[in-house]
Scaffold this motif. Sequence first.
Motif, PDB file in Angstrom:
ATOM      1  N   GLY A  24      -8.038  -1.065  -0.281  1.00  0.00           N
ATOM      2  CA  GLY A  24      -7.001  -0.988   0.526  1.00  0.00           C
ATOM      3  C   GLY A  24      -6.870  -2.338   1.027  1.00  0.00           C
ATOM      4  N   HIS A  25      -8.087  -2.852   1.973  1.00  0.00           N
ATOM      5  CA  HIS A  25      -7.324  -3.898   2.825  1.00  0.00           C
ATOM      6  C   HIS A  25      -6.588  -4.373   1.868  1.00  0.00           C
ATOM      7  CE1 HIS A  25      -8.267  -6.160   6.341  1.00  0.00           C
ATOM      8  NE2 HIS A  25      -8.510  -7.281   5.341  1.00  0.00           N
ATOM      9  N   VAL A  26      -7.013  -5.419   1.020  1.00  0.00           N
ATOM     10  CA  VAL A  26      -5.908  -6.146   0.383  1.00  0.00           C
ATOM     11  C   VAL A  26      -4.946  -5.705   0.381  1.00  0.00           C
ATOM     12  CG1 VAL A  26      -5.831  -7.216  -1.111  1.00  0.00           C
ATOM     13  CG2 VAL A  26      -8.146  -7.385  -0.645  1.00  0.00           C
ATOM     14  N   HIS A  27      -4.951  -4.775  -0.525  1.00  0.00           N
ATOM     15  CA  HIS A  27      -3.984  -3.938  -0.400  1.00  0.00           C
ATOM     16  C   HIS A  27      -2.288  -4.463   0.641  1.00  0.00           C
ATOM     17  CE1 HIS A  27      -0.278  -2.514  -2.383  1.00  0.00           C
ATOM     18  NE2 HIS A  27      -0.802  -0.653  -2.519  1.00  0.00           N
ATOM     19  N   LEU A  28      -2.960  -3.147   1.761  1.00  0.00           N
ATOM     20  CA  LEU A  28      -2.633  -3.734   3.113  1.00  0.00           C
ATOM     21  C   LEU A  28      -1.688  -4.756   3.459  1.00  0.00           C
ATOM     22  CD1 LEU A  28      -4.390  -0.933   5.649  1.00  0.00           C
ATOM     23  CD2 LEU A  28      -1.860  -0.975   4.309  1.00  0.00           C
ATOM     24  N   SER A  29      -3.081  -5.958   3.214  1.00  0.00           N
ATOM     25  CA  SER A  29      -2.633  -7.052   3.306  1.00  0.00           C
ATOM     26  C   SER A  29      -1.460  -7.634   3.059  1.00  0.00           C
ATOM     27  CB  SER A  29      -3.773  -8.018   4.168  1.00  0.00           C
ATOM     28  OG  SER A  29      -4.293  -8.369   1.891  1.00  0.00           O
ATOM     29  N   VAL A  30      -1.078  -7.602   1.566  1.00  0.00           N
ATOM     30  CA  VAL A  30      -0.295  -8.278   0.601  1.00  0.00           C
ATOM     31  C   VAL A  30       0.984  -7.158   0.828  1.00  0.00           C
ATOM     32  CG1 VAL A  30      -0.121  -8.499  -1.660  1.00  0.00           C
ATOM     33  CG2 VAL A  30      -2.129  -8.743  -0.507  1.00  0.00           C
ATOM     34  N   ASN A  31       0.693  -6.155   0.748  1.00  0.00           N
ATOM     35  CA  ASN A  31       1.843  -5.005   0.082  1.00  0.00           C
ATOM     36  C   ASN A  31       1.779  -4.068   1.837  1.00  0.00           C
ATOM     37  OD1 ASN A  31       2.439  -6.096  -1.948  1.00  0.00           O
ATOM     38  ND2 ASN A  31       0.873  -3.706  -2.493  1.00  0.00           N
ATOM     39  N   THR A  32       3.601  -4.246   1.520  1.00  0.00           N
ATOM     40  CA  THR A  32       3.961  -2.538   2.630  1.00  0.00           C
ATOM     41  C   THR A  32       4.114  -1.704   1.758  1.00  0.00           C
ATOM     42  OG1 THR A  32       6.147  -3.142   2.512  1.00  0.00           O
ATOM     43  CG2 THR A  32       4.897  -4.321   4.181  1.00  0.00           C
ATOM     44  N   TYR A  33       3.440   0.019   2.742  1.00  0.00           N
ATOM     45  CA  TYR A  33       3.546   1.374   2.210  1.00  0.00           C
ATOM     46  C   TYR A  33       5.055   0.951   2.641  1.00  0.00           C
ATOM     47  CZ  TYR A  33      -1.203   1.144   1.497  1.00  0.00           C
ATOM     48  OH  TYR A  33      -2.848   1.127   1.453  1.00  0.00           O
ATOM     49  N   GLN A  34       5.677   1.581   1.026  1.00  0.00           N
ATOM     50  CA  GLN A  34       6.642   1.757   0.928  1.00  0.00           C
ATOM     51  C   GLN A  34       7.063   3.079  -0.132  1.00  0.00           C
ATOM     52  OE1 GLN A  34       9.658  -1.283  -0.632  1.00  0.00           O
ATOM     53  NE2 GLN A  34       9.498  -2.389   1.275  1.00  0.00           N
ATOM     54  N   ASP A  35       6.236   3.666  -1.297  1.00  0.00           N
ATOM     55  CA  ASP A  35       6.032   4.137  -1.544  1.00  0.00           C
ATOM     56  C   ASP A  35       5.258   5.627  -1.168  1.00  0.00           C
ATOM     57  OD1 ASP A  35       5.460   4.698  -5.501  1.00  0.00           O
ATOM     58  OD2 ASP A  35       6.744   5.889  -3.950  1.00  0.00           O
ATOM     59  N   LEU A  36       5.575   6.196  -1.396  1.00  0.00           N
ATOM     60  CA  LEU A  36       4.869   7.454  -0.600  1.00  0.00           C
ATOM     61  C   LEU A  36       3.106   8.083  -0.975  1.00  0.00           C
ATOM     62  CD1 LEU A  36       4.774  10.126   1.762  1.00  0.00           C
ATOM     63  CD2 LEU A  36       6.237  11.183  -0.834  1.00  0.00           C
ATOM     64  N   HIS A  37       3.803   7.786  -2.265  1.00  0.00           N
ATOM     65  CA  HIS A  37       2.501   8.118  -3.493  1.00  0.00           C
ATOM     66  C   HIS A  37       1.093   7.364  -2.949  1.00  0.00           C
ATOM     67  CE1 HIS A  37       0.689   7.168  -7.429  1.00  0.00           C
ATOM     68  NE2 HIS A  37       0.489   8.266  -8.033  1.00  0.00           N
ATOM     69  N   GLU A  38       1.692   5.351  -2.657  1.00  0.00           N
ATOM     70  CA  GLU A  38       0.408   4.772  -2.724  1.00  0.00           C
ATOM     71  C   GLU A  38       0.101   5.132  -1.122  1.00  0.00           C
ATOM     72  OE1 GLU A  38       2.624   1.298  -2.053  1.00  0.00           O
ATOM     73  OE2 GLU A  38       2.692   0.380  -4.389  1.00  0.00           O
ATOM     74  N   ILE A  39       0.856   5.918  -0.242  1.00  0.00           N
ATOM     75  CA  ILE A  39       0.477   6.574   1.537  1.00  0.00           C
ATOM     76  C   ILE A  39      -0.298   7.618   0.500  1.00  0.00           C
ATOM     77  CG2 ILE A  39       0.756   7.576   3.167  1.00  0.00           C
ATOM     78  CD1 ILE A  39       3.063   6.083   2.945  1.00  0.00           C
ATOM     79  N   ILE A  40      -0.119   7.864   0.068  1.00  0.00           N
ATOM     80  CA  ILE A  40      -1.546   9.760  -0.585  1.00  0.00           C
ATOM     81  C   ILE A  40      -2.127   9.186  -1.143  1.00  0.00           C
ATOM     82  CG2 ILE A  40      -1.241  11.612  -1.640  1.00  0.00           C
ATOM     83  CD1 ILE A  40       2.022  12.134  -1.235  1.00  0.00           C
ATOM     84  N   ALA A  41      -2.172   8.187  -2.059  1.00  0.00           N
ATOM     85  CA  ALA A  41      -3.358   7.482  -3.135  1.00  0.00           C
ATOM     86  C   ALA A  41      -4.157   7.306  -1.777  1.00  0.00           C
ATOM     87  CB  ALA A  41      -2.848   6.824  -3.231  1.00  0.00           C
ATOM     88  N   SER A  42      -4.217   6.858  -0.893  1.00  0.00           N
ATOM     89  CA  SER A  42      -4.866   5.825   0.231  1.00  0.00           C
ATOM     90  C   SER A  42      -5.315   6.491   1.355  1.00  0.00           C
ATOM     91  CB  SER A  42      -3.787   4.697   0.955  1.00  0.00           C
ATOM     92  OG  SER A  42      -4.769   4.143   1.957  1.00  0.00           O
ATOM     93  N   VAL A  43      -5.082   7.792   2.070  1.00  0.00           N
ATOM     94  CA  VAL A  43      -5.722   8.558   2.522  1.00  0.00           C
ATOM     95  C   VAL A  43      -6.261   9.406   1.882  1.00  0.00           C
ATOM     96  CG1 VAL A  43      -4.474  10.644   4.034  1.00  0.00           C
ATOM     97  CG2 VAL A  43      -3.175   8.525   4.179  1.00  0.00           C
ATOM     98  N   GLY A  44      -5.945   9.906   0.237  1.00  0.00           N
ATOM     99  CA  GLY A  44      -6.709  10.787  -0.398  1.00  0.00           C
ATOM    100  C   GLY A  44      -8.303   9.776  -0.497  1.00  0.00           C
ATOM    101  N   MET A  45      -8.029   9.009  -0.950  1.00  0.00           N
ATOM    102  CA  MET A  45      -9.612   8.011  -0.804  1.00  0.00           C
ATOM    103  C   MET A  45     -10.372   8.258   0.296  1.00  0.00           C
ATOM    104  SD  MET A  45      -8.640   4.916  -4.118  1.00  0.00           S
ATOM    105  CE  MET A  45      -7.119   4.706  -2.856  1.00  0.00           C
ATOM    106  N   ASN A  46      -9.624   7.907   1.262  1.00  0.00           N
ATOM    107  CA  ASN A  46     -10.047   7.586   2.227  1.00  0.00           C
ATOM    108  C   ASN A  46     -10.805   9.145   3.314  1.00  0.00           C
ATOM    109  OD1 ASN A  46     -10.622   5.143   3.128  1.00  0.00           O
ATOM    110  ND2 ASN A  46      -8.313   5.261   3.258  1.00  0.00           N
ATOM    111  N   LEU A  47      -9.922   9.959   2.717  1.00  0.00           N
ATOM    112  CA  LEU A  47     -10.650  11.294   3.177  1.00  0.00           C
ATOM    113  C   LEU A  47     -11.675  11.887   2.387  1.00  0.00           C
ATOM    114  CD1 LEU A  47      -7.359  13.455   3.473  1.00  0.00           C
ATOM    115  CD2 LEU A  47      -8.935  12.825   5.887  1.00  0.00           C
ATOM    116  N   ILE A  48     -12.021  11.485   1.418  1.00  0.00           N
ATOM    117  CA  ILE A  48     -12.905  11.869   0.278  1.00  0.00           C
ATOM    118  C   ILE A  48     -14.225  10.636   0.473  1.00  0.00           C
ATOM    119  CG2 ILE A  48     -14.098  11.469  -2.346  1.00  0.00           C
ATOM    120  CD1 ILE A  48     -10.854  11.514  -3.688  1.00  0.00           C
TER     121      ILE A  48
END
Length: 64
Positions: A24-48
């Motif tokens: 997630g950290h590497v992904h945040l530093s490389v990409n901008t979250y433009q896709d809702l799917h990416e945001i939901i997946a990231s939040v979901g993994m951190n919530l788990i």
Amino acid sequence: MKQFLKFLVVWISQNLSIPFWMVGHVHLSVNTYQDLHEIIASVGMNLIVAIGFIINYKQNGKSN
């Protein structure tokens, strides 16, 4: 079944928290979250991971 799900969430949180956060950290530093799917997946993994840590603390934190 409820006990198994608790065990599974705790296991995931203990064994996959570092890979989740590193990816997630590497992904945040490389990409901008433009896709809702990416945001939901990231939040979901951190919530788990967070839920697993809380369950594990409630089970093992009181014994100390």
